[in-house]
Every structure is written in C-alpha cells, then in structure tokens.
Design a protein around this motif. Structure first.
Motif, PDB file in Angstrom:
ATOM      1  N   GLN A  11       0.818  -1.205   0.000  1.00 20.81           N
ATOM      2  CA  GLN A  11       0.000   0.000   0.000  1.00 20.81           C
ATOM      3  C   GLN A  11       0.855   1.259   0.000  1.00 20.81           C
ATOM      4  OE1 GLN A  11      -2.284  -1.267   3.412  1.00 20.81           O
ATOM      5  NE2 GLN A  11      -4.132  -1.445   2.194  1.00 20.81           N
ATOM      6  N   LEU A  12       1.947   1.248   0.755  1.00 25.32           N
ATOM      7  CA  LEU A  12       2.833   2.402   0.772  1.00 25.32           C
ATOM      8  C   LEU A  12       3.658   2.502  -0.504  1.00 25.32           C
ATOM      9  CD1 LEU A  12       3.977   2.273   4.487  1.00 25.32           C
ATOM     10  CD2 LEU A  12       2.704   4.133   3.405  1.00 25.32           C
ATOM     11  N   LEU A  13       3.766   1.399  -1.239  1.00 28.92           N
ATOM     12  CA  LEU A  13       4.539   1.417  -2.471  1.00 28.92           C
ATOM     13  C   LEU A  13       3.940   2.377  -3.497  1.00 28.92           C
ATOM     14  CD1 LEU A  13       7.013   0.103  -3.781  1.00 28.92           C
ATOM     15  CD2 LEU A  13       5.483  -1.626  -4.759  1.00 28.92           C
ATOM     16  N   SER A  14       2.624   2.624  -3.424  1.00 30.96           N
ATOM     17  CA  SER A  14       2.006   3.566  -4.352  1.00 30.96           C
ATOM     18  C   SER A  14       2.565   4.975  -4.152  1.00 30.96           C
ATOM     19  CB  SER A  14       0.483   3.580  -4.160  1.00 30.96           C
ATOM     20  OG  SER A  14       0.142   4.121  -2.888  1.00 30.96           O
ATOM     21  N   GLN A  15       3.120   5.229  -2.960  1.00 30.54           N
ATOM     22  CA  GLN A  15       3.700   6.530  -2.666  1.00 30.54           C
ATOM     23  C   GLN A  15       5.210   6.560  -2.903  1.00 30.54           C
ATOM     24  OE1 GLN A  15       1.375   9.031  -1.233  1.00 30.54           O
ATOM     25  NE2 GLN A  15       0.136   7.455  -2.183  1.00 30.54           N
ATOM     26  N   ARG A  55      10.908   2.391  -4.880  1.00 25.37           N
ATOM     27  CA  ARG A  55      11.472   1.580  -3.807  1.00 25.37           C
ATOM     28  C   ARG A  55      11.544   0.113  -4.219  1.00 25.37           C
ATOM     29  NH1 ARG A  55      10.317   2.852   2.525  1.00 25.37           N
ATOM     30  NH2 ARG A  55      11.892   1.481   3.388  1.00 25.37           N
ATOM     31  N   THR A  56      12.624  -0.559  -3.827  1.00 25.80           N
ATOM     32  CA  THR A  56      12.801  -1.973  -4.181  1.00 25.80           C
ATOM     33  C   THR A  56      12.893  -2.884  -2.965  1.00 25.80           C
ATOM     34  OG1 THR A  56      15.207  -1.691  -4.281  1.00 25.80           O
ATOM     35  CG2 THR A  56      13.963  -1.388  -6.331  1.00 25.80           C
ATOM     36  N   LYS A  57      12.969  -2.325  -1.769  1.00 26.79           N
ATOM     37  CA  LYS A  57      12.995  -3.179  -0.585  1.00 26.79           C
ATOM     38  C   LYS A  57      12.446  -2.432   0.615  1.00 26.79           C
ATOM     39  CE  LYS A  57      17.578  -2.249   1.379  1.00 26.79           C
ATOM     40  NZ  LYS A  57      18.853  -2.845   1.841  1.00 26.79           N
ATOM     41  N   ARG A 109      10.182  -9.937  15.435  1.00 28.58           N
ATOM     42  CA  ARG A 109      10.697 -10.441  14.162  1.00 28.58           C
ATOM     43  C   ARG A 109      11.105  -9.259  13.287  1.00 28.58           C
ATOM     44  NH1 ARG A 109       9.639 -15.830  13.031  1.00 28.58           N
ATOM     45  NH2 ARG A 109       7.673 -16.713  13.779  1.00 28.58           N
ATOM     46  N   VAL A 110      12.068  -9.477  12.416  1.00 28.22           N
ATOM     47  CA  VAL A 110      12.442  -8.492  11.409  1.00 28.22           C
ATOM     48  C   VAL A 110      12.214  -9.111  10.036  1.00 28.22           C
ATOM     49  CG1 VAL A 110      14.317  -7.095  10.438  1.00 28.22           C
ATOM     50  CG2 VAL A 110      14.105  -7.371  12.918  1.00 28.22           C
ATOM     51  N   PHE A 111      11.622  -8.310   9.133  1.00 25.54           N
ATOM     52  CA  PHE A 111      11.303  -8.760   7.779  1.00 25.54           C
ATOM     53  C   PHE A 111      12.105  -7.946   6.765  1.00 25.54           C
ATOM     54  CE2 PHE A 111       7.707  -9.614  10.428  1.00 25.54           C
ATOM     55  CZ  PHE A 111       7.176 -10.824   9.972  1.00 25.54           C
ATOM     56  N   HIS A 112      12.641  -8.630   5.765  1.00 27.83           N
ATOM     57  CA  HIS A 112      13.316  -7.966   4.645  1.00 27.83           C
ATOM     58  C   HIS A 112      12.555  -8.351   3.384  1.00 27.83           C
ATOM     59  CE1 HIS A 112      17.073  -7.623   1.885  1.00 27.83           C
ATOM     60  NE2 HIS A 112      16.405  -6.496   1.927  1.00 27.83           N
ATOM     61  N   ILE A 113      11.829  -7.380   2.821  1.00 25.36           N
ATOM     62  CA  ILE A 113      10.950  -7.641   1.682  1.00 25.36           C
ATOM     63  C   ILE A 113      11.557  -7.016   0.437  1.00 25.36           C
ATOM     64  CG2 ILE A 113       8.644  -7.244   0.736  1.00 25.36           C
ATOM     65  CD1 ILE A 113       7.670  -7.004   3.645  1.00 25.36           C
ATOM     66  N   GLN A 114      11.686  -7.802  -0.617  1.00 22.40           N
ATOM     67  CA  GLN A 114      12.157  -7.288  -1.890  1.00 22.40           C
ATOM     68  C   GLN A 114      10.998  -7.209  -2.871  1.00 22.40           C
ATOM     69  OE1 GLN A 114      15.504  -9.665  -3.136  1.00 22.40           O
ATOM     70  NE2 GLN A 114      16.906  -8.584  -1.780  1.00 22.40           N
ATOM     71  N   ILE A 115      11.000  -6.158  -3.676  1.00 17.38           N
ATOM     72  CA  ILE A 115       9.882  -5.866  -4.558  1.00 17.38           C
ATOM     73  C   ILE A 115      10.411  -5.598  -5.967  1.00 17.38           C
ATOM     74  CG2 ILE A 115       7.966  -4.258  -5.021  1.00 17.38           C
ATOM     75  CD1 ILE A 115       7.996  -3.674  -1.983  1.00 17.38           C
ATOM     76  N   ALA A 116       9.723  -6.120  -6.971  1.00 17.39           N
ATOM     77  CA  ALA A 116      10.030  -5.831  -8.366  1.00 17.39           C
ATOM     78  C   ALA A 116       8.713  -5.635  -9.103  1.00 17.39           C
ATOM     79  CB  ALA A 116      10.830  -6.970  -9.009  1.00 17.39           C
ATOM     80  N   ASN A 117       8.617  -4.538  -9.845  1.00 18.85           N
ATOM     81  CA  ASN A 117       7.379  -4.227 -10.582  1.00 18.85           C
ATOM     82  C   ASN A 117       6.167  -4.222  -9.659  1.00 18.85           C
ATOM     83  OD1 ASN A 117       8.782  -4.087 -13.069  1.00 18.85           O
ATOM     84  ND2 ASN A 117       8.729  -6.330 -13.213  1.00 18.85           N
TER      85      ASN A 117
END
Length: 504
Positions: free
Chosen positions: A163-167, A171-173, A185-193
């Motif tokens: 949801q925040l990616l629209s702003q 951003r890629t991670k 817990r800690v999360f590392h999220i990677q994003i493409a397209n």
C-alpha cells in the motif's frame, strides 16, 4: 479472512521445518488478486548496521517498566506503548538527523494513502509525516507466540508495504518489524514491478530487558539504520516546479518526494519547499478524490483568518492533470504520542473546542474529529469538511471510534456543533483512558454503535467501562460532567457549557 485459513493450514508443515529460523509463506487474496511472498531465513548483519553495546545497555535499562507492563497486558496497546518508548530512546541515542516516529495505530496524520487498512501501529518518517517519507513501519501484537497473531502480523507487513509502495514507486525493498510482548521479528521484503518477489524473516527473537536480548538487539539495529539502507530513497516529484495562485506565479517548488500518478480513488501527500520573494516556506502537497472540497474549505478559513488549521498556499496540476493542494502544515512534534499529562490534555481539548466554535460560526464543520488533534490541538485533514449550506449528495465519512452516536445511527445526518463537541469528548476520553475505550475493538458500525450507546447512556456501564479506566481523579470528574452534558436531553450543548465541564 482468506489469508488466515491458508496460513493456519501450513502451520504443521512450517513447524516441522523450523530449526534456528522460520519459513513462512504469506498468501492472501484481496479483490480477486493474490499476493505471494516466499520467505527464507534472514541474517540481520546482511541488511542493517551493527549495534552499539553502550546503546544496548541503556536501552535494556529503559525497557524494564514498559516491557513488564506489556507482558502483564491482555491486549496489544501496552506493546504499542513499549514500541513508542523504545523508538524514542533509540532516536535520542542514535540522533539520526531526520528520523521521527509517529504512533499511527489511531492517528494516521498524513501518512496513510489507503485509509484504515493501511494503518500501521508505528511509522518512522524521514522529515515530514507523509506517506512518501515513510522509511520504516512496525506492527504490534499482544504476543507473537500465538501463531494466528504471528501470521497476521506477517500478512500486515506485506500489505502495508504494497500500500505504501504507491507513494514510493521507486522503492525496491522494505525492512520492517513485528513486535509482541516477549519476542520480535524483522522482515526484509524485496519488490520488483510492485510485486513482492522475496521475503526473508528472522526467527522469533526473545525480547527482554537485558543487554543480551536478541529481540532488543534487533530493534536497536533496525532503528539505528539510516533510511537508505532500509530502502527509502528521495526522488524528484512529478509536480511542476512553478506554483500558481489566481493565475500568478507565487513560488518555486523543490525538494519534493515522489508523486507518481495515484491509483483511482487514492490520496497522496508529498512534502516540499516553496521559494517565494518573502523566503522559503515548508509545505505539503496533497491530492485526493475530495481535494477540491478541501481547497474550498481552506480558502474559506483563510478568508476568515481562522487559526489552528493548515494554511492554504496555492494549487497546481501535475502532468496527469490531477489537482494538488499546496498548504503550510501544522507544526508537529518529533515524537507523536496521544497520552498527555492531565493539565496539558485539558488545555488542548479547550483549544480544540474554541476552534470548533469558530468554524461553526462561519458555517463549517470538520466532520471527522479524532485523535489526530492530540499532537498540537490543531485541526488537520479538511477533506471531510461539511459546509452548512451544501447539499448532502453522498454519505459522510468519519472515524467510528470518535463519531457522534446520532451520526453513527443515521449516516446521512450532517454534523452540528453538538456532534462536533461529542467527537471532541470521545477524543478526550481516548486520551484520558489511554486508549482503553472498549468500543474501539468492535469490527462493525452496528457493534460500535451499540457498545458506545450503552457505555454513554447507561450509568452502570459508563462507570465500569469508561470512568473506571480514567486514572486521574480530575479527568474522571471532567468525563462525568461531559457525559452528563452531552447525553442530558434538557441541557443546551454549546462551547460555553462544554468548557464549564473543565472547571474545578
């Protein structure tokens, strides 16, 4: 929810594979679209900076009281309080130049691009509080030892990222965290397209008030990390650089955050600076489906020289022909928290009542007063404003926890001075009870209406569900007087009588 069933079905298989790390598959469906995150074990050293031993000892000492309160609690609120305290302490230790943390569990301020479902429990912003500036979020749960809560937090982390990616389309991670009363817990999220392609996650890291606590180490590492290593990067906006007002150029916009084309029906807020002949002015630029109404309202407020609200500076259009409001934001503190000392809370609520009265005198009603006011006592976000002479062509919007009961019963009922003051009262009760109002947990408008109506109209319920949760004796007396004023049919409700409830 679809995500809960799919996660719990995988629980047995997941637990069999657990050793020193955990592998989750987060699958959920929303409006027919499936998002899939495949996860693997995460080494914190690979993504965020090392910790400082002296800082860790200081943090462990500061965590004792809040952590004990969180472990005694039966709901997640004290965990949120603990997170807020820890991030405040970390910020004072690390002194990251632009980082600020905001309690967004109840008060979204300007960072929420997609309404209630995009509301994280805690957000770290780089500078001004807007969605394009969010570098880190955290989700609180009473306990991550509950598998349902653990997986729900993982789902929310992925959802908030998208949801925040629209702003923040470049951003890629993301590096985020979930926190319970005994682990994190800690999360590392990677994003493409704009799709989650990989998610690494730590095991549940034990959280205690000790310098050798893995959970405490993880949170210190996370909040000590500069924004660029968390994935946040500033970039140029799609807004034009010249600011026009009445056909005349009044300034040049610069230092803007991303402002790509919003999806249909969404809102965007970006921060920037306007250079004028009189000097530099910090501004926020906002677009939404109701931005024309907000511009109109702020122009009226400007005409009447009303203080305690955002100041209209101009308007412009981007390359997609979307209309943008340019306004001077209300000043906000570095760390937002809703629970003020009793004397400060009294002064703030009286200030809000005065602003509500001034607005009503010119035929304007904010219509969505909530705990947003508790940072400065100023009204913000005027996209819900209602003009006394305007026809009601659509349903009015409001926050369930704070809306007047009559407006909750009849969604087409317009706001009045009485309903606005009733919302101010609920905001006061939220702060006076430290977020313990029981109707906030109800999930439907009908349940919220019934719970709130019983609590406010039935003396026994009011005493046990509201007054008993107000810790300060003086604030209990104010709460009792406000309830009597608002729900006594024979008394006129105006700002004078409202303010009299605060007199000794």
């Amino acid at each position: 929810m679809a995500w809960r069933a799919s996660m719990e079905e995988r629980l047995a298989a997941v637990e069999k594979r657990r050793k020193t790390s955990i592998t989750l598959t987060v699958t959920y469906q929303e409006q027919g679209q499936e998002y899939l995150g495949k996860t693997e074990a995460l080494r914190l050293e690979d993504v965020i900076v090392p910790l400082d031993p002296g800082h860790l000892r200081h943090l462990a000492a500061a965590a004792v009281g809040p952590l004990q309160a969180a472990q005694r609690a039966t709901w997640e609120g004290p965990v949120q309080d603990m997170m807020l305290m820890l991030t405040s302490e970390i910020l004072s230790l690390t002194r990251l130049p632009s980082r600020r943390y905001l309690d967004t569990s109840q008060t979204g301020l300007l960072i929420l691009p997609a309404g209630r479902r995009a509301k994280p429990d805690l957000a770290g912003c780089e500078g001004d509080a807007c969605a394009s500036n969010v570098s880190i979020i955290m989700e609180a749960k009473k306990s991550l030892e509950s598998h349902t809560s653990d997986y729900e937090a993982a789902f929310q982390v992925v959802q908030r990222s998208l949801q925040l990616l629209s702003q923040q389309s470049s951003r890629t991670k993301w590096v985020f965290a979930s926190v319970g009363n005994r682990s994190a817990r800690v999360f590392h999220i990677q994003i493409a397209n704009k799709v989650v392609t990989r998610m690494a996650v730590t095991d549940r890291l034990p959280l205690s008030a000790s310098a050798d606590s893995p959970g405490l180490m993880a949170l210190l590492r996370l909040h000590s990390t500069p924004a660029d290593l968390l994935g946040w990067l500033p970039s140029t906006a799609a807004l034009p650089t010249d600011l026009q007002l009445g056909g005349q150029q009044v300034g040049q916009l610069h230092n803007l955050m991303p402002a790509d084309k919003p999806s249909t029906g969404s809102s965007q807020v970006v921060a920037g600076v306007v250079e004028t002949p009189q000097g530099s002015i910090n501004v926020y630029c906002k677009t939404s489906p109701s931005v024309e109404d907000e511009i109109s309202a702020l122009k009226v407020l400007q005409t009447h020289n009303i203080h305690g609200v955002a100041a209209f500076r101009g308007q412009t259009r981007d390359k997609h022909n979307r209309l943008w409001l340019i306004a001077t934001p209300v000043e906000r503190s570095t760390l937002h928290t809703s629970f003020l000392p009793p004397a400060d809370l009294r002064r703030l609520i009286l200030k809000v009542a005065t602003t509500v009265e001034t607005l009503a005198e010119v035929g304007l009603f904010h219509s969505d007063i909530s705990a947003n006011i508790l940072e400065t006592g100023d009204l913000i976000d005027f996209q819900t404003v209602w003009h006394a002479q305007a026809p009601l062509s659509a349903k009015l919007t409001f926050s369930l926890q704070y809306v007047a009961i009559a407006r909750l019963e009849y969604n087409m009922l317009p706001p009045t001075l009485r309903s606005e003051l009733e919302s101010v009262m609920y905001t006061f009760l939220y702060a006076a009870t430290k977020d313990l109002l029981h109707w906030k947990h109800d999930i439907s408008p009908v349940e919220a209406l019934n719970a709130k109506d019983r609590a406010m109209r039935l003396p026994d319920v009011f005493n046990s569900k509201v007054l008993a949760r107000v810790g300060d004796a003086g604030l209990r007396d104010v709460a009792r007087k406000l309830q009597s004023l608002i729900f006594c049919e024979s008394r006129a409700v105006d700002v004078r009588s409202f303010k009299s409830c605060f007199e000794a």
